[in-house]
Design an enzyme around this catalytic site. Structure first.
Site, PDB file in Angstrom:
ATOM      1  N   SER A 233       7.486  54.056  21.582  1.00  0.00           N
ATOM      2  CA  SER A 233       8.046  53.310  20.452  1.00  0.00           C
ATOM      3  C   SER A 233       9.502  52.931  20.687  1.00  0.00           C
ATOM      4  O   SER A 233      10.186  53.502  21.533  1.00  0.00           O
ATOM      5  CB  SER A 233       7.941  54.140  19.176  1.00  0.00           C
ATOM      6  OG  SER A 233       6.645  54.646  19.008  1.00  0.00           O
TER       7      SER A 233
HETATM    8  N1  SAH Z   1       6.079  58.489  19.923  1.00  0.00           N
HETATM    9  C1  SAH Z   1       5.273  57.990  21.009  1.00  0.00           C
HETATM   10  C2  SAH Z   1       4.407  56.863  20.501  1.00  0.00           C
HETATM   11  C3  SAH Z   1       3.266  56.558  21.367  1.00  0.00           C
HETATM   12  S1  SAH Z   1       2.234  55.259  20.746  1.00  0.00           S
HETATM   13  C4  SAH Z   1       6.212  57.488  22.110  1.00  0.00           C
HETATM   14  O1  SAH Z   1       7.295  57.016  21.784  1.00  0.00           O
HETATM   15  O2  SAH Z   1       5.856  57.549  23.281  1.00  0.00           O
HETATM   16  C5  SAH Z   1       1.083  56.128  19.755  1.00  0.00           C
HETATM   17  C6  SAH Z   1       0.178  57.097  20.470  1.00  0.00           C
HETATM   18  O3  SAH Z   1      -0.806  57.524  19.523  1.00  0.00           O
HETATM   19  C7  SAH Z   1      -0.591  56.545  21.661  1.00  0.00           C
HETATM   20  O4  SAH Z   1      -0.296  57.311  22.791  1.00  0.00           O
HETATM   21  C8  SAH Z   1      -2.059  56.695  21.258  1.00  0.00           C
HETATM   22  O5  SAH Z   1      -2.911  57.030  22.329  1.00  0.00           O
HETATM   23  C9  SAH Z   1      -1.991  57.803  20.236  1.00  0.00           C
HETATM   24  N2  SAH Z   1      -3.096  57.883  19.294  1.00  0.00           N
HETATM   25  C10 SAH Z   1      -3.792  56.875  18.704  1.00  0.00           C
HETATM   26  N3  SAH Z   1      -4.736  57.381  17.887  1.00  0.00           N
HETATM   27  C11 SAH Z   1      -4.643  58.737  17.971  1.00  0.00           C
HETATM   28  C12 SAH Z   1      -5.358  59.817  17.359  1.00  0.00           C
HETATM   29  N4  SAH Z   1      -6.353  59.629  16.492  1.00  0.00           N
HETATM   30  N5  SAH Z   1      -4.990  61.076  17.692  1.00  0.00           N
HETATM   31  C13 SAH Z   1      -3.980  61.310  18.551  1.00  0.00           C
HETATM   32  N6  SAH Z   1      -3.287  60.330  19.154  1.00  0.00           N
HETATM   33  C14 SAH Z   1      -3.604  59.059  18.865  1.00  0.00           C
END
Ligand code: SAH
Length: 225
Positions: A68
């Site tokens: 993000s």
């Molecule tokens: N804060 C993180 C955001 C990653 S994007 C960063 O800055 O790197 C959001 C993440 O949520 C992705 O990696 C995706 O695979 C995950 N995600 C989506 N649905 C999910 C679920 N049901 N349970 C766990 N993770 C999930």
């Protein structure tokens, strides 16, 4: 603070610039800004995109996912303000960068990610920084992580069609949760508060776009829901 043994002096200056940029976008909270100085974001990104680590933008981290935008994460941190005696549940570990920022302020961070490879990579980065107060789980975060509930703070980094009930159940009283709620393209950042047995919801920022939360209480895999 500044460059530790794992850091690269080149990045220290870039990081300071990023912090100024975040400040320029209205996050004045010193505690939050200092966190950004303590955690080298490039260590959480795949080699090929590390040079972009200190731009204030989302970065592709593989598997269709993105790390993000830092100023948005700063906003999360300034709203939630996790304290040293609090337990945090994070849904969507992704790169593990927000996990690391949270681990510097909270007692323990429990983070759930559905993509195993991302969780493994995040573990490596967190270990490199010696952050021992983080537990990671591979699974569907829309059902939370019951084992360590309740959590004083819950943060969801993926867009949800509604507030997953299991997460409200696993929120401590008092407790607070921040998550993007809306359709696939636009969400409002929603602050859910639990206090005295009452649950309230408030939109604290509109017009965000996060990757979809996929799972039992999120979107289905095709996003058709
Ligand atoms: N804060 C993180 C955001 C990653 S994007 C960063 O800055 O790197 C959001 C993440 O949520 C992705 O990696 C995706 O695979 C995950 N995600 C989506 N649905 C999910 C679920 N049901 N349970 C766990 N993770 C999930």
């Amino acid at each position: 603070m500044g460059a530790g043994p794992l850091d690269d002096p080149r990045y220290v200056g870039y990081r300071r610039r990023l912090i100024e940029e975040i400040r320029g976008k209205g996050i004045e909270d010193l505690e939050v800004l200092q966190l950004f100085d303590r955690v080298p974001r490039h260590l959480f990104l795949p080699e090929g995109v590390r040079l972009r680590a200190y731009e204030d933008s989302p970065v592709h981290i593989g598997y269709g996912q993105t790390a993000s935008q830092p100023s948005l994460q700063a906003f999360f941190l300034s709203v939630l303000h996790a304290q040293a005696d609090e337990r945090v549940l994070e849904i969507g570990t992704g790169s593990g960068y927000l996990t690391a920022l949270l681990a510097h302020s909270a007692d323990r961070v429990y983070s759930v990610e559905r993509v195993r490879e991302l969780s493994i990579r995040a573990r490596k980065s967190l270990d490199e920084l010696g952050l021992a107060n983080v537990a990671l789980l591979v699974g569907d975060g829309t059902i939370g992580w019951r084992k360590y509930a309740p959590y004083q703070v819950i943060v969801v980094s993926a867009a949800s069609p509604s507030v997953p009930g299991a997460l409200v159940d696993q929120l401590a009283d008092p407790g607070r949760m921040l998550l993007p709620v809306g359709d696939r393209d636009h969400q409002d950042l929603t602050l859910v508060r639990k206090s005295g047995g009452q649950v309230s919801e408030e939109a604290v920022r509109d017009g965000c776009t996060f990757v979809p939360l996929l799972g039992s209480f999120g979107w289905d895999e095709e996003g058709a829901r």
